[in-house]
Design an enzyme around this catalytic site. Structure first.
Site, PDB file in Angstrom:
ATOM      1  N   LYS A 159      27.789  31.633  39.684  1.00 43.93           N
ATOM      2  CA  LYS A 159      27.974  32.921  40.367  1.00 43.93           C
ATOM      3  C   LYS A 159      28.920  33.822  39.566  1.00 43.93           C
ATOM      4  CE  LYS A 159      28.924  36.266  43.059  1.00 43.93           C
ATOM      5  NZ  LYS A 159      28.712  36.829  44.337  1.00 43.93           N
ATOM      6  N   CYS A 200      32.889  42.971  43.520  1.00 43.05           N
ATOM      7  CA  CYS A 200      32.347  41.806  42.806  1.00 43.05           C
ATOM      8  C   CYS A 200      32.668  41.884  41.317  1.00 43.05           C
ATOM      9  CB  CYS A 200      30.847  41.734  42.994  1.00 43.05           C
ATOM     10  SG  CYS A 200      30.368  41.921  44.710  1.00 43.05           S
TER      11      CYS A 200
HETATM   12  N1  SAJ Z   1      27.498  49.862  36.671  1.00 44.21           N
HETATM   13  C1  SAJ Z   1      27.617  50.540  35.450  1.00 44.21           C
HETATM   14  N2  SAJ Z   1      26.615  50.425  34.542  1.00 44.21           N
HETATM   15  C2  SAJ Z   1      25.498  49.669  34.776  1.00 44.21           C
HETATM   16  C3  SAJ Z   1      25.373  48.995  35.998  1.00 44.21           C
HETATM   17  C4  SAJ Z   1      26.393  49.105  36.937  1.00 44.21           C
HETATM   18  O1  SAJ Z   1      28.618  51.226  35.188  1.00 44.21           O
HETATM   19  O2  SAJ Z   1      24.625  49.620  33.894  1.00 44.21           O
HETATM   20  C5  SAJ Z   1      28.585  49.930  37.665  1.00 44.21           C
HETATM   21  C6  SAJ Z   1      28.171  50.490  39.016  1.00 44.21           C
HETATM   22  O3  SAJ Z   1      28.217  51.882  39.035  1.00 44.21           O
HETATM   23  C7  SAJ Z   1      29.213  49.865  39.921  1.00 44.21           C
HETATM   24  C8  SAJ Z   1      29.465  48.513  39.289  1.00 44.21           C
HETATM   25  O4  SAJ Z   1      28.977  48.611  37.966  1.00 44.21           O
HETATM   26  O5  SAJ Z   1      30.416  50.605  39.913  1.00 44.21           O
HETATM   27  C9  SAJ Z   1      28.866  47.322  39.992  1.00 44.21           C
HETATM   28  O6  SAJ Z   1      27.571  47.610  40.442  1.00 44.21           O
HETATM   29  P1  SAJ Z   1      26.343  46.581  40.372  1.00 44.21           P
HETATM   30  O7  SAJ Z   1      25.161  47.260  40.952  1.00 44.21           O
HETATM   31  O8  SAJ Z   1      26.215  46.032  39.012  1.00 44.21           O
HETATM   32  O9  SAJ Z   1      26.776  45.329  41.240  1.00 44.21           O
HETATM   33  P2  SAJ Z   1      27.456  45.048  42.677  1.00 44.21           P
HETATM   34  O10 SAJ Z   1      28.915  44.842  42.435  1.00 44.21           O
HETATM   35  O11 SAJ Z   1      27.067  46.021  43.720  1.00 44.21           O
HETATM   36  O12 SAJ Z   1      26.748  43.650  43.037  1.00 44.21           O
HETATM   37  C10 SAJ Z   1      26.869  42.533  42.124  1.00 44.21           C
HETATM   38  C11 SAJ Z   1      25.485  41.940  41.896  1.00 44.21           C
HETATM   39  N3  SAJ Z   1      25.514  41.014  40.778  1.00 44.21           N
HETATM   40  C12 SAJ Z   1      24.670  41.115  39.732  1.00 44.21           C
HETATM   41  O13 SAJ Z   1      23.823  41.973  39.663  1.00 44.21           O
HETATM   42  C13 SAJ Z   1      24.821  40.101  38.644  1.00 44.21           C
HETATM   43  C14 SAJ Z   1      25.014  41.249  43.166  1.00 44.21           C
HETATM   44  O14 SAJ Z   1      23.800  40.545  42.932  1.00 44.21           O
HETATM   45  C15 SAJ Z   1      26.073  40.262  43.671  1.00 44.21           C
HETATM   46  O15 SAJ Z   1      25.676  39.654  44.895  1.00 44.21           O
HETATM   47  C16 SAJ Z   1      27.332  41.039  43.932  1.00 44.21           C
HETATM   48  O16 SAJ Z   1      27.759  41.607  42.693  1.00 44.21           O
HETATM   49  C17 SAJ Z   1      28.386  40.097  44.506  1.00 44.21           C
HETATM   50  O17 SAJ Z   1      28.585  40.140  45.736  1.00 44.21           O
HETATM   51  O18 SAJ Z   1      28.943  39.298  43.760  1.00 44.21           O
END
Ligand code: SAJ
Length: 416
Positions: A205, A259
């Protein structure tokens, strides 16, 4: 099957809803009595598409009942917060809520029960902390009580779909523990169920979220480098991503949420001398809000009298979640530098925020910090009418317009 879900937040509540919908008798447990009362009225305290309808139906049918203390049942799912520890210089995992949830179920535990930790935890927590706490109460884990870690891996905004369809990793203290925990997830999971050891589930995870954080840091670093070299980073990324084995992530205003901005530290704190890349990636992502502030400073030439309209405060698009939001860090810093801000977010109610039109009115810079759908599709005729100077700085790379000059990481070097 009677199941207690301890912790009725973003993960616990949807899990309780899906279990009840699929025939389980669910007791939702939360120490916050306001939350208990809201749920028992068939309402919810968080925003997640489709959730309130299920909770309403399940509460009406008496398949979910919320309580402030756990009661005897077949299984216990723990879904409480695991923030970074304030006392730890490496920001490791604070287990206070997990351990107090375990202590709260011990008086009602019975032989044959299954206990599952869904909260994201540092590697080895189930074995080194949770198992001893249960055994101290006189049970033998693997014989009397079946203990497993089954990390939640759902994406806010798509939780109900992903809970059912994602593959699920179940790490047992013993094989029997993993099998018993799987019986619970078989109630509603359509995705593959993978059985493994607890410590492998914990680490996998953390690896998933760290992988994403490190890749976003790389994209953010490319953005900074390309800026200095006068190269359009978004064009570079688009072209590079045509390669079948390349998937550069998107640069942005920083990484938020509960996360990605939290979990990598759980690995780092366990082995700080080894986790160099992980820590560096965190530092790069943490630096992004200040990078945006510096660019705003230059775009507006340090003139504090010019109004800046700010669009978006959440940590990512189309949700109401502001936890660890980089947008808020940017807003606070701009305010502390004395800038005149007007802020709008259609997902967040706050008396200090303004309507879309008020935010744009007479603004000399529109700063987009979140790519909410409403902003991506906004009417630029209205933008042109309202703003004093139609300059848009889009930190998300999602806005497109043929009528307004949109500055983003791809072309920012032309302007600052
Ligand atoms: N972000 C970027 N660039 C990107 C992708 C995302 O700057 O290319 C930023 C987003 O704007 C945001 C942050 O990253 O601020 C996180 O967003 P996210 O959509 O990547 O993830 P979370 O935190 O909403 O959810 C993640 C997910 N993990 C993965 O995709 C590996 C989700 O599946 C998990 O369940 C969750 O963390 C968790 O609860 O751990």
């Amino acid at each position: 099957m009677k199941i207690n879900v301890v912790g009725l937040g973003y993960i616990g509540l949807p899990t309780a809803a899906i279990l009840a919908l699929n025939g389980a008798e669910v007791i939702g447990v939360d120490q916050n009595t306001d939350i208990v009362n809201i749920i028992n009225k068939g309402d919810i305290h968080i925003k997640e598409p489709g959730l309130v309808e299920i909770i309403k139906e399940m509460v009406n049918k008496k398949r979910i009942q919320a309580m402030s203390e756990p009661i005897q049942s077949d299984a216990f799912i723990i879904a409480v917060p695991t923030p970074n520890s304030n006392d730890d210089p490496y920001m490791g995992c604070d287990l206070t809520y997990v351990m107090s949830a375990i202590e709260s179920i011990i008086p009602v535990l019975q032989e044959g029960n299954t206990v599952i930790i869904e909260s994201t935890i540092a590697p080895r927590t189930t074995e080194d902390y949770v198992k001893p706490a249960i055994e101290k109460a006189g049970f033998v884990v693997g014989k009397d009580i079946f203990l497993a870690h089954c990390p939640e891996r759902v994406l806010p905004g798509k939780i109900l779909h992903e809970l059912v369809n994602n593959c699920r990793v179940i790490g047992g203290i013993t094989q029997e523990c993993a099998k018993k925990a799987a019986e619970i997830y078989e109630i509603f999971v359509k995705g593959r169920i993978i059985l493994t050891e607890a410590k492998i589930a914990e680490m996998s995870k953390l690896v998933e979220n760290t992988f994403r954080d490190v890749n976003i840091a790389l994209a953010n670093e490319f953005a900074k480098i390309c800026h200095d070299l006068n190269i359009n980073v978004l064009d570079v990324i688009n072209i590079a991503n045509n390669h079948p084995r390349v998937n550069v992530h998107s640069p942005g205003p920083g990484v938020g949420g509960h996360c990605l901005a939290v979990d990598p530290y759980f690995i780092y704190a366990k082995t700080p001398e080894k986790a160099n890349l992980i820590k560096l990636a965190r530092d790069i992502n943490v630096s992004m809000p200040m990078y945006v502030v510096e660019k705003v400073d230059k775009l507006i030439k340090g003139d504090k009298t010019k109004k800046i309209g700010v669009l978006g405060v959440t940590y990512k698009p189309n949700i109401d979640d502001i936890r660890e939001s980089p947008a808020l860090v940017i807003i606070d810093e701009l305010k502390s530098r004395g800038y005149t801000l007007c802020i709008h977010d259609p997902y967040v109610k706050n008396d200090a925020y303004s309507s879309f039109a008020e935010t744009l009115k007479d603004a000399e810079l529109l700063l987009c910090l979140v790519g909410h759908e409403a902003f991506v599709t906004m009417d630029y005729n209205e933008v042109l009418k309202l703003m004093k100077k139609p300059v848009v700085f889009d930190t998300t790379g999602l806005l497109k317009s043929s009528t307004v000059d949109i500055i983003n990481y791809g072309n920012i070097y032309k302007y600052v």
